[in-house]
Design a protein around this motif. Structure first.
Motif, PDB file in Angstrom:
ATOM      1  N   PRO A 150       0.802  -1.226   0.000  1.00 52.95           N
ATOM      2  CA  PRO A 150       0.000   0.000   0.000  1.00 52.95           C
ATOM      3  C   PRO A 150       0.837   1.281   0.000  1.00 52.95           C
ATOM      4  CG  PRO A 150      -0.085  -1.086   2.145  1.00 52.95           C
ATOM      5  CD  PRO A 150       0.568  -2.044   1.204  1.00 52.95           C
ATOM      6  N   ASP A 151       2.100   1.197   0.399  1.00 51.74           N
ATOM      7  CA  ASP A 151       2.975   2.368   0.379  1.00 51.74           C
ATOM      8  C   ASP A 151       3.543   2.656  -1.010  1.00 51.74           C
ATOM      9  OD1 ASP A 151       2.560   2.846   3.047  1.00 51.74           O
ATOM     10  OD2 ASP A 151       4.339   1.735   3.695  1.00 51.74           O
ATOM     11  N   LYS A 152       3.290   1.774  -1.973  1.00 51.59           N
ATOM     12  CA  LYS A 152       3.654   1.957  -3.375  1.00 51.59           C
ATOM     13  C   LYS A 152       5.142   2.261  -3.588  1.00 51.59           C
ATOM     14  CE  LYS A 152      -0.968   3.603  -4.575  1.00 51.59           C
ATOM     15  NZ  LYS A 152      -1.779   4.679  -5.184  1.00 51.59           N
ATOM     16  N   PRO A 153       6.019   1.358  -3.184  1.00 47.29           N
ATOM     17  CA  PRO A 153       7.455   1.604  -3.375  1.00 47.29           C
ATOM     18  C   PRO A 153       7.878   1.648  -4.841  1.00 47.29           C
ATOM     19  CG  PRO A 153       7.056  -0.634  -2.602  1.00 47.29           C
ATOM     20  CD  PRO A 153       5.763   0.085  -2.480  1.00 47.29           C
ATOM     21  N   LEU A 154       7.106   1.034  -5.741  1.00 50.04           N
ATOM     22  CA  LEU A 154       7.444   1.068  -7.163  1.00 50.04           C
ATOM     23  C   LEU A 154       7.050   2.383  -7.822  1.00 50.04           C
ATOM     24  CD1 LEU A 154       6.406  -2.539  -8.308  1.00 50.04           C
ATOM     25  CD2 LEU A 154       8.711  -1.684  -7.793  1.00 50.04           C
ATOM     26  N   LEU A 155       6.280   3.198  -7.123  1.00 48.10           N
ATOM     27  CA  LEU A 155       5.856   4.483  -7.666  1.00 48.10           C
ATOM     28  C   LEU A 155       7.001   5.489  -7.557  1.00 48.10           C
ATOM     29  CD1 LEU A 155       3.435   6.236  -8.725  1.00 48.10           C
ATOM     30  CD2 LEU A 155       3.037   6.845  -6.331  1.00 48.10           C
ATOM     31  N   ASN A 156       7.376   6.060  -8.692  1.00 42.54           N
ATOM     32  CA  ASN A 156       8.429   7.074  -8.686  1.00 42.54           C
ATOM     33  C   ASN A 156       7.784   8.424  -8.383  1.00 42.54           C
ATOM     34  OD1 ASN A 156      10.542   8.875  -9.254  1.00 42.54           O
ATOM     35  ND2 ASN A 156      11.400   7.504 -10.783  1.00 42.54           N
ATOM     36  N   ARG A 157       7.727   8.750  -7.105  1.00 42.90           N
ATOM     37  CA  ARG A 157       6.990   9.935  -6.677  1.00 42.90           C
ATOM     38  C   ARG A 157       7.536  11.233  -7.262  1.00 42.90           C
ATOM     39  NH1 ARG A 157       5.857   6.106  -2.800  1.00 42.90           N
ATOM     40  NH2 ARG A 157       3.854   6.385  -1.722  1.00 42.90           N
ATOM     41  N   ALA A 158       8.782  11.262  -7.632  1.00 44.53           N
ATOM     42  CA  ALA A 158       9.379  12.473  -8.194  1.00 44.53           C
ATOM     43  C   ALA A 158       8.748  12.870  -9.517  1.00 44.53           C
ATOM     44  CB  ALA A 158      10.886  12.277  -8.375  1.00 44.53           C
ATOM     45  N   VAL A 159       8.298  11.875 -10.284  1.00 44.51           N
ATOM     46  CA  VAL A 159       7.790  12.162 -11.630  1.00 44.51           C
ATOM     47  C   VAL A 159       6.446  11.503 -11.920  1.00 44.51           C
ATOM     48  CG1 VAL A 159      10.057  12.577 -12.657  1.00 44.51           C
ATOM     49  CG2 VAL A 159       9.153  10.236 -12.575  1.00 44.51           C
ATOM     50  N   GLN A 160       5.990  10.610 -11.056  1.00 41.61           N
ATOM     51  CA  GLN A 160       4.754   9.892 -11.309  1.00 41.61           C
ATOM     52  C   GLN A 160       3.626  10.274 -10.356  1.00 41.61           C
ATOM     53  OE1 GLN A 160       6.357   5.747 -11.294  1.00 41.61           O
ATOM     54  NE2 GLN A 160       5.498   5.616 -13.344  1.00 41.61           N
ATOM     55  N   MET A 161       3.869  11.211  -9.470  1.00 39.19           N
ATOM     56  CA  MET A 161       2.848  11.633  -8.524  1.00 39.19           C
ATOM     57  C   MET A 161       2.729  13.149  -8.556  1.00 39.19           C
ATOM     58  SD  MET A 161       2.548  10.985  -4.402  1.00 39.19           S
ATOM     59  CE  MET A 161       1.621   9.452  -4.538  1.00 39.19           C
ATOM     60  N   ALA A 162       1.543  13.644  -8.896  1.00 35.41           N
ATOM     61  CA  ALA A 162       1.269  15.083  -8.900  1.00 35.41           C
ATOM     62  C   ALA A 162       0.264  15.387  -7.796  1.00 35.41           C
ATOM     63  CB  ALA A 162       0.724  15.516 -10.263  1.00 35.41           C
ATOM     64  N   LEU A 163       0.651  16.245  -6.867  1.00 35.41           N
ATOM     65  CA  LEU A 163      -0.156  16.586  -5.706  1.00 35.41           C
ATOM     66  C   LEU A 163      -0.342  18.103  -5.623  1.00 35.41           C
ATOM     67  CD1 LEU A 163       1.619  14.300  -3.064  1.00 35.41           C
ATOM     68  CD2 LEU A 163      -0.577  13.856  -4.183  1.00 35.41           C
ATOM     69  N   PRO A 164      -1.297  18.576  -4.829  1.00 43.47           N
ATOM     70  CA  PRO A 164      -1.408  20.016  -4.622  1.00 43.47           C
ATOM     71  C   PRO A 164      -0.106  20.564  -4.032  1.00 43.47           C
ATOM     72  CG  PRO A 164      -3.352  18.884  -3.775  1.00 43.47           C
ATOM     73  CD  PRO A 164      -2.350  17.820  -4.111  1.00 43.47           C
ATOM     74  N   PRO A 165       0.503  21.573  -4.668  1.00 46.33           N
ATOM     75  CA  PRO A 165       1.794  22.075  -4.189  1.00 46.33           C
ATOM     76  C   PRO A 165       1.684  23.081  -3.056  1.00 46.33           C
ATOM     77  CG  PRO A 165       1.193  23.200  -6.197  1.00 46.33           C
ATOM     78  CD  PRO A 165       0.115  22.184  -5.946  1.00 46.33           C
ATOM     79  N   GLY A 166       0.451  23.476  -2.702  1.00 44.59           N
ATOM     80  CA  GLY A 166       0.274  24.419  -1.604  1.00 44.59           C
ATOM     81  C   GLY A 166       1.020  25.721  -1.832  1.00 44.59           C
ATOM     82  N   SER A 167       1.593  26.247  -0.758  1.00 47.84           N
ATOM     83  CA  SER A 167       2.183  27.583  -0.812  1.00 47.84           C
ATOM     84  C   SER A 167       3.464  27.675  -1.625  1.00 47.84           C
ATOM     85  CB  SER A 167       2.437  28.087   0.604  1.00 47.84           C
ATOM     86  OG  SER A 167       1.216  28.328   1.272  1.00 47.84           O
ATOM     87  N   THR A 168       4.079  26.548  -2.009  1.00 51.09           N
ATOM     88  CA  THR A 168       5.230  26.654  -2.902  1.00 51.09           C
ATOM     89  C   THR A 168       4.794  27.214  -4.262  1.00 51.09           C
ATOM     90  OG1 THR A 168       5.009  24.344  -3.632  1.00 51.09           O
ATOM     91  CG2 THR A 168       6.504  24.784  -1.788  1.00 51.09           C
ATOM     92  N   PHE A 169       3.500  27.072  -4.580  1.00 51.19           N
ATOM     93  CA  PHE A 169       2.995  27.616  -5.836  1.00 51.19           C
ATOM     94  C   PHE A 169       2.948  29.146  -5.808  1.00 51.19           C
ATOM     95  CE2 PHE A 169      -0.221  28.703  -9.027  1.00 51.19           C
ATOM     96  CZ  PHE A 169       0.239  27.957 -10.109  1.00 51.19           C
ATOM     97  N   LYS A 170       3.113  29.730  -4.636  1.00 52.30           N
ATOM     98  CA  LYS A 170       3.110  31.189  -4.538  1.00 52.30           C
ATOM     99  C   LYS A 170       4.276  31.814  -5.300  1.00 52.30           C
ATOM    100  CE  LYS A 170       0.501  31.116  -0.223  1.00 52.30           C
ATOM    101  NZ  LYS A 170       0.531  31.179   1.248  1.00 52.30           N
ATOM    102  N   LEU A 171       5.292  31.021  -5.629  1.00 47.87           N
ATOM    103  CA  LEU A 171       6.346  31.500  -6.518  1.00 47.87           C
ATOM    104  C   LEU A 171       5.762  31.857  -7.882  1.00 47.87           C
ATOM    105  CD1 LEU A 171       7.999  29.862  -4.329  1.00 47.87           C
ATOM    106  CD2 LEU A 171       9.653  29.420  -6.148  1.00 47.87           C
ATOM    107  N   VAL A 172       4.839  31.018  -8.361  1.00 47.85           N
ATOM    108  CA  VAL A 172       4.204  31.265  -9.658  1.00 47.85           C
ATOM    109  C   VAL A 172       3.277  32.479  -9.561  1.00 47.85           C
ATOM    110  CG1 VAL A 172       2.729  30.294 -11.459  1.00 47.85           C
ATOM    111  CG2 VAL A 172       4.354  28.813 -10.239  1.00 47.85           C
ATOM    112  N   THR A 173       2.503  32.542  -8.485  1.00 50.36           N
ATOM    113  CA  THR A 173       1.582  33.669  -8.296  1.00 50.36           C
ATOM    114  C   THR A 173       2.344  34.984  -8.188  1.00 50.36           C
ATOM    115  OG1 THR A 173       0.075  32.169  -7.146  1.00 50.36           O
ATOM    116  CG2 THR A 173      -0.343  34.529  -6.921  1.00 50.36           C
ATOM    117  N   ALA A 174       3.428  34.992  -7.408  1.00 49.20           N
ATOM    118  CA  ALA A 174       4.251  36.192  -7.295  1.00 49.20           C
ATOM    119  C   ALA A 174       4.843  36.583  -8.638  1.00 49.20           C
ATOM    120  CB  ALA A 174       5.364  35.968  -6.267  1.00 49.20           C
ATOM    121  N   SER A 175       5.263  35.602  -9.412  1.00 48.84           N
ATOM    122  CA  SER A 175       5.816  35.886 -10.741  1.00 48.84           C
ATOM    123  C   SER A 175       4.774  36.530 -11.639  1.00 48.84           C
ATOM    124  CB  SER A 175       6.308  34.586 -11.379  1.00 48.84           C
ATOM    125  OG  SER A 175       7.376  34.025 -10.643  1.00 48.84           O
TER     126      SER A 175
END
Length: 498
Positions: free
Chosen positions: A206-231
């Motif tokens: 269930p922890d999905k060790p075969l999933l390459n989270r760096a490139v295969q998982m897209a999640l809400p980025p939260g406040s790190t997206f404020k870089l885009v908003t500020a830009s």
């Protein structure tokens, strides 16, 4: 002499048989050869490929995937000397065409079938040596890779997350790690019963060790997206890093009423009606960035996000088992109404990003607004270590102007010096960074902790994105700065202290 009818009939029949045989042989050896060679059911081809001396995957001069001789039917065994550290990069090469990661994306090179290795194949054919694959040298910085893995796995409990580090000026991937990881040696073994058992166990985990989270998982980025908003806000021409921006303790999204449309700052100091832009970034003020997104508008926000790489595919150095890539696409929603636009400005609503994508956002700002296409393969080599091809850095887009990038950098430096990103501060080096804590949208799933940064701020050598999907951390203690900041710091120090 006239041939009698029975002999003539037999002769015509034999000629027809020879013609059919010729047509069938031509079809099989010319038209259908490629399809049969690629068919996973063709055991002869599968056995031949599995028995070949496959090329090495290298980090510097050190192999992280290599073929070693065996005494069994298949002659060579694929081996991964540092399995869990590099599993998310190498993937695995298993019997029957089960291939992932760089093993799959660079399969033609590693197997020796790449057209650029034609001369080497010819020499092998004329000589006594069997066919040999070429080597693939990666862009990975081994110290950064180890620092990222050690820091991520040192978090408490059962950790699920990812770290990606980029060289902003080129797009080179300096580190790419995932937890939980796995041991590809167990899948690549010649003991096929053990091979299948190991794969089934990993696939069912269930922890999905075969999933390459760096490139295969897209999640809400939260406040790190404020870089885009500020830009987007600074690119509009209305603001710079020294501006006053709309603030306040709460903000009611347009066209809404009640709690469902109310944005707050969780007690952080974000002014009454207006606030300094630096203070807003330092305190990660949701009310500010939601209002800025509404002011900028849905179309401009979408254009800004897409300039950083959202809603497109730009990476092909890692592949999964299904389809060409099976990688996740980072998405920014289209045709949003004003309240949705406000939520998108703080990295919520339907905004989704992979860790690689958020590393690209940080790297683009660090590189004076120019986003470079990320790549993992630095060089292709022959079996004799001669260079066959070297990857040239490629510009993906001009996300913002250099002037805008400098203003956003000022905001991010202030956030490290005096704000929520202070855990990433490095003595004697100016660091730019931003925290993020994104709601999962599910009551039984904790928030995601994010952190992005780059250093040195005025001439960045490394940009980092940290994503912590979950760990043994109390829900009310989950924070990108507290948990992600120290990880980013260690990765940046590993690159800078060389």
């Amino acid at each position: 002499m006239t041939m009698n009818k029975p002999i003539r009939t037999i002769a015509i029949f034999l000629m027809a048989l020879f013609a059919a045989l010729l047509i069938n042989a031509t079809y099989l050896q010319y038209y259908a050869a490629g399809r049969y060679n690629d068919d996973a059911r063709n055991r002869r081809v599968v056995d031949a490929e599995f028995s070949r001396q496959r090329g090495a995957i290298l980090v510097g001069r050190d192999p992280v995937a290599v073929s070693v001789k065996t005494d069994d039917l298949y002659k060579y065994q694929r081996s991964y000397p540092k399995p869990e550290l590099y599993a998310g990069v190498t993937g695995y090469f298993a019997y029957g065409g089960a291939i992932t990661g760089v093993e799959k994306s660079q399969n033609d090179v590693l197997s020796g079938d790449d057209s650029r290795l034609f001369v080497n194949r010819l020499i092998d054919l004329l000589g006594d040596k069997g066919p040999q694959g070429g080597d693939v040298e990666l862009t990975i910085n081994p110290k950064a890779q180890k620092a990222a893995y050690d820091a991520l796995t040192s978090l408490p409990g059962n950790v699920k997350g990812s770290v990606v580090a980029l060289e902003p000026s080129t797009g080179k991937i300096l580190a790419l790690v995932n937890t939980p990881s796995f041991n590809p040696n167990k899948i690549a073994t010649h003991d096929f019963a053990a091979n299948q058992k190991a794969y089934d166990a990993l696939n069912a985990d269930p922890d999905k060790p075969l999933l390459n989270r760096a490139v295969q998982m897209a999640l809400p980025p939260g406040s790190t997206f404020k870089l885009v908003t500020a830009s987007a806000a600074i690119s509009s021409g209305k603001y710079d890093a020294s501006s006053m921006v709309p603030g306040g303790p709460t903000y009611q999204l347009p066209q809404t009423s009640g709690e469902s449309g109310l944005i707050d700052n969780e007690g952080r100091d974000c002014g009454a009606k207006t606030v300094k832009f630096t203070q807003a970034m330092e305190n990660s003020c949701n009310t500010v960035f939601a209002q800025l997104a509404v002011q900028v508008g849905a179309d401009a926000m979408q254009q800004q996000a897409e300039a950083f790489g959202f809603n497109s595919s730009w990476f092909d150095d890692l592949q999964g088992t299904n389809g060409k890539t099976s990688l996740a696409t980072s998405t920014f929603p289209k045709d949003m109404n004003p309240p949705q636009t406000g939520q998108s400005g703080i990295g919520q609503f339907e905004v989704r990003a992979t860790p690689l994508q958020m590393a690209m956002v940080a790297a683009g700002i660090a590189n004076q607004g120019t986003v470079m296409k990320p790549y993992l393969v630095n060089e292709v080599q022959s079996a004799d270590s001669d260079t066959v091809a070297t990857t040239e850095p490629e510009k993906l887009s001009e996300a913002v102007t250099p002037a805008t990038a400098r203003e956003v950098t000022k905001l991010l430096v202030a956030t490290v010096n005096d704000g929520t990103a202070s855990p990433a501060a490095i003595t004697g080096i100016q660091v730019a960074g931003k925290t993020g804590t994104a709601q999962s949208g599910q009551e039984d799933v904790p928030p995601y902790a994010w952190f992005v940064s780059f250093a040195p701020a005025d001439n960045a050598k490394v940009a980092v994105a940290v994503m912590i999907e979950s760990a043994d951390i109390p829900r009310d203690d989950i924070a990108g700065g507290k948990w992600g900041g120290p990880i980013a710091k260690k990765v940046m120090e590993a690159v800078l202290n060389q």
